[in-house]
Each structure stands twice: as C-alpha cells, then as structure tokens.
Design a protein around this motif. Structure first.
Motif, PDB file in Angstrom:
ATOM      1  N   ALA A 210       0.462  -1.622  -0.203  1.00 22.62           N
ATOM      2  CA  ALA A 210       0.249   0.063   0.126  1.00 22.62           C
ATOM      3  C   ALA A 210       0.675   1.197   0.039  1.00 22.62           C
ATOM      4  N   LEU A 211       2.151   1.231   0.343  1.00 22.69           N
ATOM      5  CA  LEU A 211       2.736   2.261   0.581  1.00 22.69           C
ATOM      6  C   LEU A 211       2.658   3.213  -0.521  1.00 22.69           C
ATOM      7  N   PRO A 212       2.753   2.968  -1.885  1.00 16.98           N
ATOM      8  CA  PRO A 212       2.570   3.717  -2.755  1.00 16.98           C
ATOM      9  C   PRO A 212       1.662   4.073  -3.389  1.00 16.98           C
ATOM     10  N   ALA A 213       0.326   3.672  -2.560  1.00 21.54           N
ATOM     11  CA  ALA A 213      -0.971   3.996  -2.863  1.00 21.54           C
ATOM     12  C   ALA A 213      -1.259   5.592  -1.558  1.00 21.54           C
ATOM     13  N   ILE A 214      -0.597   5.172  -0.595  1.00 20.99           N
ATOM     14  CA  ILE A 214      -0.389   6.076   0.630  1.00 20.99           C
ATOM     15  C   ILE A 214       0.398   7.106   0.504  1.00 20.99           C
ATOM     16  N   THR A 215       1.631   6.883  -0.644  1.00 20.09           N
ATOM     17  CA  THR A 215       2.649   8.703  -1.084  1.00 20.09           C
ATOM     18  C   THR A 215       1.109   9.398  -1.773  1.00 20.09           C
ATOM     19  N   SER A 216       1.155   8.698  -2.368  1.00 19.53           N
ATOM     20  CA  SER A 216       0.251   9.724  -3.933  1.00 19.53           C
ATOM     21  C   SER A 216      -1.093   9.890  -3.522  1.00 19.53           C
ATOM     22  N   HIS A 217      -1.747   9.881  -2.354  1.00 21.75           N
ATOM     23  CA  HIS A 217      -3.070  10.123  -1.363  1.00 21.75           C
ATOM     24  C   HIS A 217      -2.686  10.982  -0.230  1.00 21.75           C
TER      25      HIS A 217
ATOM     26  N   LEU B  41      -8.493   3.744  13.575  1.00 23.09           N
ATOM     27  CA  LEU B  41      -8.071   5.588  13.309  1.00 23.09           C
ATOM     28  C   LEU B  41      -6.996   5.598  12.614  1.00 23.09           C
ATOM     29  N   CYS B  42      -6.458   4.371  11.665  1.00 30.18           N
ATOM     30  CA  CYS B  42      -5.545   4.431  10.439  1.00 30.18           C
ATOM     31  C   CYS B  42      -6.325   4.564   9.446  1.00 30.18           C
ATOM     32  N   ALA B  43      -7.296   3.889   9.311  1.00 27.46           N
ATOM     33  CA  ALA B  43      -8.019   3.859   7.915  1.00 27.46           C
ATOM     34  C   ALA B  43      -8.722   5.190   8.432  1.00 27.46           C
ATOM     35  N   LEU B  44      -8.812   6.254   8.743  1.00 25.87           N
ATOM     36  CA  LEU B  44      -9.854   7.868   8.939  1.00 25.87           C
ATOM     37  C   LEU B  44      -8.183   8.993   9.182  1.00 25.87           C
ATOM     38  N   SER B  45      -6.799   8.495   9.269  1.00 31.14           N
ATOM     39  CA  SER B  45      -6.391   9.304   8.973  1.00 31.14           C
ATOM     40  C   SER B  45      -6.197  10.328   8.391  1.00 31.14           C
TER      41      SER B  45
ATOM     42  N   TRP C 217      -6.712   2.156  -0.445  1.00 33.96           N
ATOM     43  CA  TRP C 217      -5.199   1.296   1.317  1.00 33.96           C
ATOM     44  C   TRP C 217      -5.837   1.101   2.383  1.00 33.96           C
ATOM     45  N   GLN C 218      -6.704   1.903   2.403  1.00 32.48           N
ATOM     46  CA  GLN C 218      -7.795   1.750   4.095  1.00 32.48           C
ATOM     47  C   GLN C 218      -8.190   0.584   3.654  1.00 32.48           C
ATOM     48  N   SER C 219      -8.669   0.155   3.946  1.00 32.47           N
ATOM     49  CA  SER C 219      -9.393  -1.488   3.685  1.00 32.47           C
ATOM     50  C   SER C 219      -7.937  -2.469   4.285  1.00 32.47           C
ATOM     51  N   ILE C 220      -6.813  -1.791   3.609  1.00 30.30           N
ATOM     52  CA  ILE C 220      -6.457  -2.967   4.816  1.00 30.30           C
ATOM     53  C   ILE C 220      -6.001  -3.187   6.561  1.00 30.30           C
TER      54      ILE C 220
END
Length: 189
Positions: free
Chosen positions: A34-41, A93-97, A165-168
């Motif tokens: 998920a890191l590329p998706a988080i980086t982009s988000h 909380l991670c998903a809602l960050s 990525w939040q689904s993880i």
C-alpha cells in the motif's frame, strides 16, 4: 487461564491467539504493497511514507520484553485481549487518518497492540496444552506467522487495488473485536 475441560476448548483458544498473530503479521507485510497508494494519497515523499512501516515494526519489537513483564503482573489473557482491542481501534484510526503524521502515529499505536499480542501468544499456547499436544499447537502458531507473511502481499494487493489503502486497516476492526470478545470468553479464569 480458563481450565479447558475438553480439547475443543483449548483449540478454540488457540484459534483466537492465531487470529491475533495472523492479523498483526498480515498487516505488517500487506502495508508494503500500500505504500505507493499512501504516498500518492498524501502527496508526500516515499522516504516519509516508509515510516508507516518502520514505526510499526520498531514499536512492536522494542516493546516485546516490556509487554512480557506487564503480563507477569496483570495476566497473559488480559494483556492479549487489551492488545487485540488496541490493535483493532488503532486500525480504525489508521484508516481515518487525514495526513501522514496521523497515520504514522496510529501505526505506532497499532505496533504497541501487536507487541502486546506477540509477547504472550506463545506463553498462552504453552500453558493451554499438555506436553503431548504442545508441539502441535506451537507448530500451528508458528505456521500462522509464516502464512500471514506469505499471504500479506496477495491480500494487501487485492484490498488496495479494489478498495483503496484504507481497507487494509478496516478489515482488522471486526476481526479484532470479534477475537477480543472471544478471548474474554475462552482465555480468562
């Protein structure tokens, strides 16, 4: 720990412990996908996003001995259950960050929950099973770590590709809370 009249009760407790361990291993490995998706988000540098993984693993590792010592005082089942709850709520909380700093902070908290579970999982299994069945039970627990590590990239890829990525993190919430409720029933005196 609750006295188990039947072998079935011990295996239910083993399944609860395996659920917690599986979630924490899966999450550690799946997040790499998920890191590329988080980086982009969050529109940040890859080097900054790497702290989402590093913070989790660092806290999980550093607190193992401390959590083991706490378990000596409050009990293994209690610490394991608290770990499940901390892990599950911090997953939400991670998903809602709303920014990377929040995500890293909540991942650190999630790593603490994982450390609580990992520090006592083997001890719980060791106490539940007689010497005759202990090796098999510990083998199941060890296999859970290996399977979580192998399935992490696959499940992470499917979740990120399909739901984001939040689904993880979201997938951990119902599983972890169910396991915590089951732990109260099957692991406590």
């Amino acid at each position: 720990m609750k006295e188990m009249e039947s072998g079935r009760g011990r295996y239910v407790a083993l399944a609860i412990v395996m659920m917690g361990v599986f979630m924490s291993v899966l999450d550690a490995v799946a997040l790499n996908i998920a890191l590329p998706a988080i980086t982009s988000h969050f529109e940040v540098a890859v080097a900054d996003t790497q702290w989402v993984v590093t913070g989790y693993l660092l806290v999980q590792t550093c607190f193992l001995i401390i959590c083991g010592k706490i378990a000596e005082r409050i009990g293994q089942a209690k610490l394991f259950t608290v770990g499940l709850v901390v892990f599950s709520l911090s997953s939400l909380l991670c998903a809602l960050s709303s920014d990377l700093s929040q995500l890293i902070t909540f991942r650190v908290l999630q790593g603490l929950g994982a450390s609580m579970m990992f520090s006592v999982s083997t001890a719980i299994v060791f106490r539940l099973f007689t010497i005759k069945d202990r090796g098999k039970a510990l083998g199941f627990l060890g296999s859970t770590v290996a399977v979580g590590g192998m399935l992490g990239p696959v499940i992470g890829g499917v979740l990120v590709g399909t739901f984001g990525w939040q689904s993880i993190f979201i997938v951990n919430v119902p599983v972890g809370l169910f396991a915590a409720l089951a732990a109260v029933k099957f692991l406590y005196l």
